[in-house]
Design a protein around this motif. Structure first.
Motif, PDB file in Angstrom:
ATOM      1  N   ALA A  13       0.823  -1.214   0.000  1.00 54.12           N
ATOM      2  CA  ALA A  13       0.000   0.000   0.000  1.00 54.12           C
ATOM      3  C   ALA A  13       0.855   1.263   0.000  1.00 54.12           C
ATOM      4  CB  ALA A  13      -0.945   0.001   1.204  1.00 54.12           C
ATOM      5  N   SER A  14       1.986   1.225   0.701  1.00 53.59           N
ATOM      6  CA  SER A  14       2.807   2.434   0.747  1.00 53.59           C
ATOM      7  C   SER A  14       3.515   2.653  -0.588  1.00 53.59           C
ATOM      8  CB  SER A  14       3.779   2.396   1.927  1.00 53.59           C
ATOM      9  OG  SER A  14       4.870   1.566   1.641  1.00 53.59           O
ATOM     10  N   ALA A  16       2.069   1.809  -3.421  1.00 61.17           N
ATOM     11  CA  ALA A  16       0.967   2.317  -4.246  1.00 61.17           C
ATOM     12  C   ALA A  16       0.778   3.811  -4.023  1.00 61.17           C
ATOM     13  CB  ALA A  16      -0.327   1.580  -3.907  1.00 61.17           C
ATOM     14  N   ARG A  17       0.816   4.205  -2.758  1.00 62.90           N
ATOM     15  CA  ARG A  17       0.612   5.605  -2.401  1.00 62.90           C
ATOM     16  C   ARG A  17       1.675   6.495  -3.048  1.00 62.90           C
ATOM     17  NH1 ARG A  17      -1.050   8.664   2.588  1.00 62.90           N
ATOM     18  NH2 ARG A  17       0.191  10.519   2.369  1.00 62.90           N
ATOM     19  N   ARG A  19       3.636   5.816  -5.649  1.00 66.86           N
ATOM     20  CA  ARG A  19       3.535   5.832  -7.116  1.00 66.86           C
ATOM     21  C   ARG A  19       2.436   6.772  -7.564  1.00 66.86           C
ATOM     22  NH1 ARG A  19       1.927   0.513  -8.875  1.00 66.86           N
ATOM     23  NH2 ARG A  19       2.252   1.251 -10.991  1.00 66.86           N
ATOM     24  N   LEU A  20       1.296   6.725  -6.878  1.00 71.86           N
ATOM     25  CA  LEU A  20       0.174   7.588  -7.245  1.00 71.86           C
ATOM     26  C   LEU A  20       0.518   9.056  -7.073  1.00 71.86           C
ATOM     27  CD1 LEU A  20      -2.934   5.717  -5.855  1.00 71.86           C
ATOM     28  CD2 LEU A  20      -2.677   6.604  -8.158  1.00 71.86           C
ATOM     29  N   GLN A  21       1.182   9.364  -5.964  1.00 68.43           N
ATOM     30  CA  GLN A  21       1.501  10.772  -5.713  1.00 68.43           C
ATOM     31  C   GLN A  21       2.396  11.345  -6.806  1.00 68.43           C
ATOM     32  OE1 GLN A  21       2.686  10.298  -1.655  1.00 68.43           O
ATOM     33  NE2 GLN A  21       0.923  11.439  -0.898  1.00 68.43           N
ATOM     34  N   LEU A  23       2.756  10.147  -9.962  1.00 70.19           N
ATOM     35  CA  LEU A  23       2.021  10.150 -11.232  1.00 70.19           C
ATOM     36  C   LEU A  23       1.017  11.303 -11.295  1.00 70.19           C
ATOM     37  CD1 LEU A  23       1.175   8.588 -13.886  1.00 70.19           C
ATOM     38  CD2 LEU A  23      -0.577   7.535 -12.480  1.00 70.19           C
ATOM     39  N   LEU A  24       0.261  11.490 -10.219  1.00 70.37           N
ATOM     40  CA  LEU A  24      -0.818  12.481 -10.255  1.00 70.37           C
ATOM     41  C   LEU A  24      -0.279  13.907 -10.251  1.00 70.37           C
ATOM     42  CD1 LEU A  24      -3.547  10.795  -8.052  1.00 70.37           C
ATOM     43  CD2 LEU A  24      -3.290  10.802 -10.527  1.00 70.37           C
ATOM     44  N   GLU A  27       0.405  14.402 -13.843  1.00 74.24           N
ATOM     45  CA  GLU A  27      -0.801  14.496 -14.678  1.00 74.24           C
ATOM     46  C   GLU A  27      -1.596  15.767 -14.427  1.00 74.24           C
ATOM     47  OE1 GLU A  27      -1.863   9.883 -15.749  1.00 74.24           O
ATOM     48  OE2 GLU A  27      -3.005  10.876 -14.177  1.00 74.24           O
ATOM     49  N   ARG A  28      -1.651  16.202 -13.172  1.00 70.84           N
ATOM     50  CA  ARG A  28      -2.399  17.417 -12.864  1.00 70.84           C
ATOM     51  C   ARG A  28      -1.764  18.616 -13.547  1.00 70.84           C
ATOM     52  NH1 ARG A  28      -2.832  15.947  -6.544  1.00 70.84           N
ATOM     53  NH2 ARG A  28      -4.509  14.422  -6.731  1.00 70.84           N
ATOM     54  N   ASP A  31      -2.590  18.539 -17.277  1.00 73.05           N
ATOM     55  CA  ASP A  31      -3.980  18.872 -17.579  1.00 73.05           C
ATOM     56  C   ASP A  31      -4.225  20.377 -17.543  1.00 73.05           C
ATOM     57  OD1 ASP A  31      -4.621  16.366 -18.018  1.00 73.05           O
ATOM     58  OD2 ASP A  31      -5.823  16.032 -16.223  1.00 73.05           O
TER      59      ASP A  31
END
Lengths: 108, 269
Positions: A13-14, A16-17, A19-21, A23-24, A27-28, A31
């Motif tokens: 989970a850590s 995942a957290r 990687r998401l941070q 990536l986002l 992406e933000r 956009d």
């Protein structure tokens, strides 16, 4: 039974957290400026092309986003004119490459 | 004044339709007049709500003016303040126009307290149509990387594509579904704080992963009607009350299996 194996690999989970941070954040940023960059590129190019010959592929537009202020950087490479006479009247200081920097306040 | 709620997620299969049915039913159970509208590309809300054999006219008939809204609305057999407007199963989805949808939503606003729009997956036209006229968005997210990422994109879209003529930002809420406290406790699933931190939306509710949700859709009954005492039903009812503006303390699902079952690796409830 993690208490038997204190050096076990990281929890998924850590990972995942994290990687998401990453990536986002990327992406933000993309956009928010998805329309701005192509638009600016087109209009600035048109303005510059009125006075000097510009190779469309030699133009770079990028934005460095900061907290208070973002930096918009437009690099336009102007080729050495093969026929200097045509440019004489307009721009004698034409260099191999010239960069223009504009600071714009950030979108938020 | 009616509230139009769009239930959206970006990613498919995270529980939008289940949530639309359960939230709609939970609101209707408090006596509110509720219309649940299926904007999804494939018609499924009627199936989850057990009305699949009663659909005669769908949303497209109404937007095109072929039939009146009252002819297409299906009244729920269990709750008399709950209505369904089904999606079209076969007809061309491009038949849904912005003007047509605006007209239907405006008409629904006059009759109902709540209009719940079940949005299709994806970020294409269908989902922007559903969100454009909404006052409130419920972003449904599973604690899983692809779902969180798609929710983030939908949140960006909600800010960009909604009726900017109203000149205000849409109210957005996060609903975490399929939450498994055992896995989150083990560090094998993003936990509630992780998801809130990443998406930075106020939390509307946490729906625990449960067999009750599947059982309810098997039977064609929203989980809040089928088994109101079950954990997911209580979580949906609380979420509905929060939407109504009530201050309900958040119930964080916990690992309820005892030390015995943990030691012997029995499946947690």
């Amino acid at each position: 039974m993690s208490w038997f194996m204190p050096f076990r690999r990281r929890k998924s989970a850590s990972v995942a957290r994290e990687r998401l941070q990453i990536l986002l954040t990327h992406e933000r940023g993309a956009d928010n400026h998805s329309n701005l960059i192509p638009l600016l590129r087109e209009e600035v190019l048109a303005a510059v092309a009125k006075y000097v010959t510009v190779d469309v592929d030699k133009v770079q537009v990028k934005i460095d986003r900061g907290k208070e202020i973002s930096l918009l950087e437009i690099d336009i490479e102007i080729p050495c004119d093969p026929e200097p006479s045509s440019l004489k009247r307009r721009d004698r200081t034409s260099r191999a490459a010239r960069s223009q920097r504009l600071a714009v306040s950030s979108a938020h | 004044m009616a509230q139009v709620v769009v239930v959206t997620s970006g990613k498919g299969g995270v529980g939008k339709t289940t949530t639309s049915a359960a939230l709609g039913a939970a609101l209707a159970q408090t006596g509110e007049r509720v219309a649940v509208v299926d904007f999804a590309g494939l018609r499924n809300l009627d199936l989850v709500m057990g009305a699949e054999r009663r659909v005669v006219y769908d949303l497209i008939y109404v937007t095109q003016g072929t039939v009146k809204l009252s002819q297409a609305l299906i009244r729920d057999k269990r709750l008399e303040t709950l209505y369904l407007l089904a999606a079209s199963q076969t007809r061309d989805k491009d038949a849904l126009t912005d003007e047509g949808v605006a007209k239907v939503i405006a008409e629904l606003r006059e009759t109902f307290d709540w209009v719940i729009c079940d949005s299709p997956a994806g970020i294409e036209r269908g989902s922007t149509l559903a969100m454009r006229h909404a006052d409130v968005a419920v972003v449904v997210t599973n604690p899983e990387v692809s779902s969180v990422r798609d929710s983030d994109r939908i949140i960006g879209l909600l800010d960009a594509k909604t009726d900017s003529a109203r000149g205000e930002h849409m109210d957005k809420h996060l609903l975490i579904t399929r939450y498994n406290p055992v896995r989150a406790g083990r560090g094998d699933m993003l936990n509630v704080d992780d998801v809130i931190d990443i998406l930075s939306l106020p939390l509307l509710g946490i729906i625990p992963e449960s067999d009750e949700v599947l059982r309810a859709s098997n039977l064609g009954s929203p989980v809040t009607i089928n088994n109101p005492k079950s954990a997911p039903a209580r979580a949906y009812s609380d979420a509905a009350r929060r939407l109504m503006g009530e201050d309900i303390p958040m119930d964080f699902p916990t690992d309820r299996s005892g030390i015995f079952s943990k030691l012997f690796g029995r499946k947690a409830a």
